[in-house]
Each structure stands twice: as structure tokens, then as C-alpha cells.
Write an enzyme that holds these catalytic residues in place. Structure first.
Site, PDB file in Angstrom:
ATOM      1  N   GLN A 272      19.470  49.275  44.941  1.00 13.19           N
ATOM      2  CA  GLN A 272      20.892  49.036  45.217  1.00 13.19           C
ATOM      3  C   GLN A 272      21.525  48.483  43.942  1.00 13.19           C
ATOM      4  O   GLN A 272      21.148  47.413  43.467  1.00 13.19           O
ATOM      5  CB  GLN A 272      21.051  48.046  46.369  1.00 13.19           C
ATOM      6  CG  GLN A 272      22.474  47.890  46.863  1.00 13.19           C
ATOM      7  CD  GLN A 272      22.556  46.847  47.959  1.00 13.19           C
ATOM      8  OE1 GLN A 272      22.547  45.649  47.690  1.00 13.19           O
ATOM      9  NE2 GLN A 272      22.619  47.297  49.208  1.00 13.19           N
TER      10      GLN A 272
ATOM     11  N   TYR B 179      32.289  42.310  46.725  1.00  7.62           N
ATOM     12  CA  TYR B 179      31.832  42.309  45.336  1.00  7.62           C
ATOM     13  C   TYR B 179      32.728  43.248  44.518  1.00  7.62           C
ATOM     14  O   TYR B 179      33.759  43.705  45.002  1.00  7.62           O
ATOM     15  CB  TYR B 179      30.354  42.673  45.274  1.00  7.62           C
ATOM     16  CG  TYR B 179      29.497  41.645  45.988  1.00  7.62           C
ATOM     17  CD1 TYR B 179      29.447  40.327  45.541  1.00  7.62           C
ATOM     18  CD2 TYR B 179      28.787  41.974  47.151  1.00  7.62           C
ATOM     19  CE1 TYR B 179      28.693  39.371  46.217  1.00  7.62           C
ATOM     20  CE2 TYR B 179      28.043  41.021  47.831  1.00  7.62           C
ATOM     21  CZ  TYR B 179      27.999  39.721  47.354  1.00  7.62           C
ATOM     22  OH  TYR B 179      27.271  38.771  48.022  1.00  7.62           O
TER      23      TYR B 179
END
Length: 305
Positions: free
Chosen positions: A61, A133
Site C-alpha cells: 500500500q 491523507y
């Protein structure tokens, strides 16, 4: 890491790592793994080999934390904090709005990391565009107050993610899997929305699909809840319906409470928590709302879950 990855590889269809930093300014912790640099990448190759030896598949990821990183923190304290508008979710100033040059560097960092994953033997990558994020900070009007082509309506707010996906696709070629994770909710802002209705969701998803996303990973705190009024279709279900691409659903599978919280009524019984029985999950899967199910906390606590 090798032991844990190998232990789960044989029983899970796909492993997705925790977030890994794509460049020096991606985050402020020395405990988070990096997906750049000769030594870290050599270690990641061993991880991929261990998973494959047990018959599993694995994606890293790829992650940039953006405005959630404290200025001056981390193993690279001189790296600037990159964010859409220089503010975090609480409205605090954390730096200057990112320049076009800085955004171009972020796009290149994701592309390099994805190519490195392919070269290290991984089966695909997941781009973390959720939970407040960096990429998601552009998606959300609260943290994206830009007046240029990276701000404004939802098409502008998804532009950076579109550019990242397009650069990653160019770097890895047409046959390498590229997953994109997104969410409505943000850390500490569980009622946040990047799309208020199916039309806005379609405007968000279409550029990402056009850029080369292979599959979407739809993060909700409760996988079974409807996404919008007037329909019982989940956010994962809407994503699959609108794009036709494979979709992974995640959100409180096999645990008593949603992430970072308790149940709405404060109870944690099987009767009050759909997450504690797999019946709703099987029903939604059978109805075609999603193709894959991601399990986080439950499988971390019990590799034989």
C-alpha cells in the site's frame, strides 16, 4: 514481517501491507516502512518471495500522509509538509500550499514506488487515497481550498489522484494490478463526504478508472450501511455499479465496533452488531455489491480467522 506474512498467505486470497512511504516527505515516523531506497526494497523482495512461497499474493500500500505529518518530524525532518492548502483537518496551518513542482514530484514518487513493487515481484499495488491523507486531502473540500486546477469542483479535487494513477499505470504497464483505496470518512471526521450523491461519486470515480485503476478498495466504518439516501446500496455497491470494476469492501468485518469507536448504541452483541455475523456480508456479496472482502483487525488478531 516475513513470519507474519507467510503465516497468513496460505489462507487469504490477497495480502495488502500497511501504508508504506513513497518518498522522504511522506510521513513523520521512523517506524513506518519505506518503499524507496536500496535496502528497504531488498527487504520487500524477501517479503514478496515469502508470500509467494506459501501460495499467496501481495500488494504494497503506497502512502503519503500529507498534512497529517508534523513539520520537522521523522527521519527526514527537512522535508516540507505537502498538502493542498497548507492546513490540516483541524484547520491548523502546517505549511504552504503545495506548488505545481512539488505535486509533480509526488506523482513521480508514486510511479517509482509502483515500478519498484513490480520489479520486486509484487502482484500489484494499492494507492492509499483514503482517510484524510495526502490524496484524500485533495478530495475533501475542507482541506482543499485551492483555486487552481487542483481545487474547486470534484473533477478538480480528483486531479492529483488521476495524475498519480496515470503515472503509475505508465510505469508498471497494462497488466499490473493497480488498486485505489478511498473513503468518505476522515480520521476524526466520520461524517465527511467527498461525494454527496451518486452523481458526484460517478464524477470522482470515472477519471480514476480512465487513468488505469484495476480495482477499487472502498473503506467504510460499517460495510453494510447504505451510502446515500433513497437506496440501500452500500458505497462499495455504488462503486461497482458505476464503474463495472472489481471492488473490495472493508469496514468492521468480524469485530464488535467500528474503527476508532464503539457501536452507535454502545452495545457489542451479535444481535446489535452485524459485523459479528457473516450473514449480511454473504448476502451483499451474493447480491453483487462487491467482489472481495478486506479483513483488518480480526485477521491481525487471529491469523486463522
Amino acid at each position: 514481517m516475513l513470519f507474519r506474512s507467510g503465516r497468513r498467505a496460505g489462507s487469504l486470497g490477497l495480502l495488502i501491507t500497511e501504508g508504506t512511504y513513497v518518498d522522504e516527505g511522506s510521513g513523520g515516523s521512523g517506524r513506518v516502512p519505506r518503499f524507496f531506497g536500496e535496502r528497504p526494497l531488498a527487504g520487500w523482495r524477501k517479503v514478496a518471495d515469502a508470500v509467494h512461497a506459501d501460495g499467496g499474493a501481495i500488494f504494497p500500500q503506497l502512502w503519503h500522509t500529507g498534512a497529517t505529518r508534523k513539520p520537522g518530524s521523522g527521519p527526514f525532518p527537512d522535508a516540507p509538509v505537502i498538502s493542498p492548502s497548507g492546513v490540516n483537518a483541524a484547520g491548523a496551518v502546517v505549511g504552504e500550499p503545495a506548488t505545481a513542482k512539488q505535486l509533480k514530484a509526488v506523482v513521480a514518487a508514486y510511479a517509482r514506488a509502483a515500478a519498484a513493487a513490480r520489479d520486486a515481484g509484487f502482484d500489484g499495488v494499492e494507492l492509499h487515497g483514503a482517510h484524510g491523507y495526502l490524496l484524500d486531502q485533495f478530495h475533501w473540500p475542507h482541506t482543499n481550498q485551492r483555486a487552481d486546477s487542483y481545487g474547486g469542483d470534484i473533477r478538480g479535487r480528483v486531479r492529483l489522484s488521476y495524475e498519480v494513477v496515470a503515472a503509475v499505470r505508465e510505469a508498471v504497464g497494462p497488466d499490473f494490478a493497480v488498486a485505489f483505496r478511498f473513503s468518505q470518512w476522515k480520521g476524526g471526521h466520520y461524517d465527511a463526504q467527498i461525494a454527496r450523491d451518486p452523481g458526484e461519486l460517478a464524477a470522482f470515480l470515472a477519471p480514476l478508472a480512465d487513468a488505469g485503476v484495476s480495482m477499487f478498495h472502498v473503506s467504510t466504518r460499517r460495510y453494510w450501511l447504505p451510502a446515500f439516501g433513497g437506496s440501500d446500496r452500500t458505497l462499495a455497491g455504488w462503486t461497482r455499479h458505476l464503474t463495472g470494476l472489481p471492488v473490495t469492501a472493508v469496514g468492521s468485518v468480524g469485530v464488535a465496533a467500528p474503527f476508532l469507536g464503539v457501536s452507535d448504541d454502545g452495545k457489542s452483541t451479535a444481535a446489535s452488531q452485524p459485523s459479528l455475523t457473516l450473514a449480511p456480508l454473504v448476502d451483499l456479496l451474493t447480491r453483487g455489491e462487491f467482489d472481495l472482502v478486506a479483513v483488518g483487525r480480526a485477521v491481525l488478531a487471529d491469523p486463522d480467522w
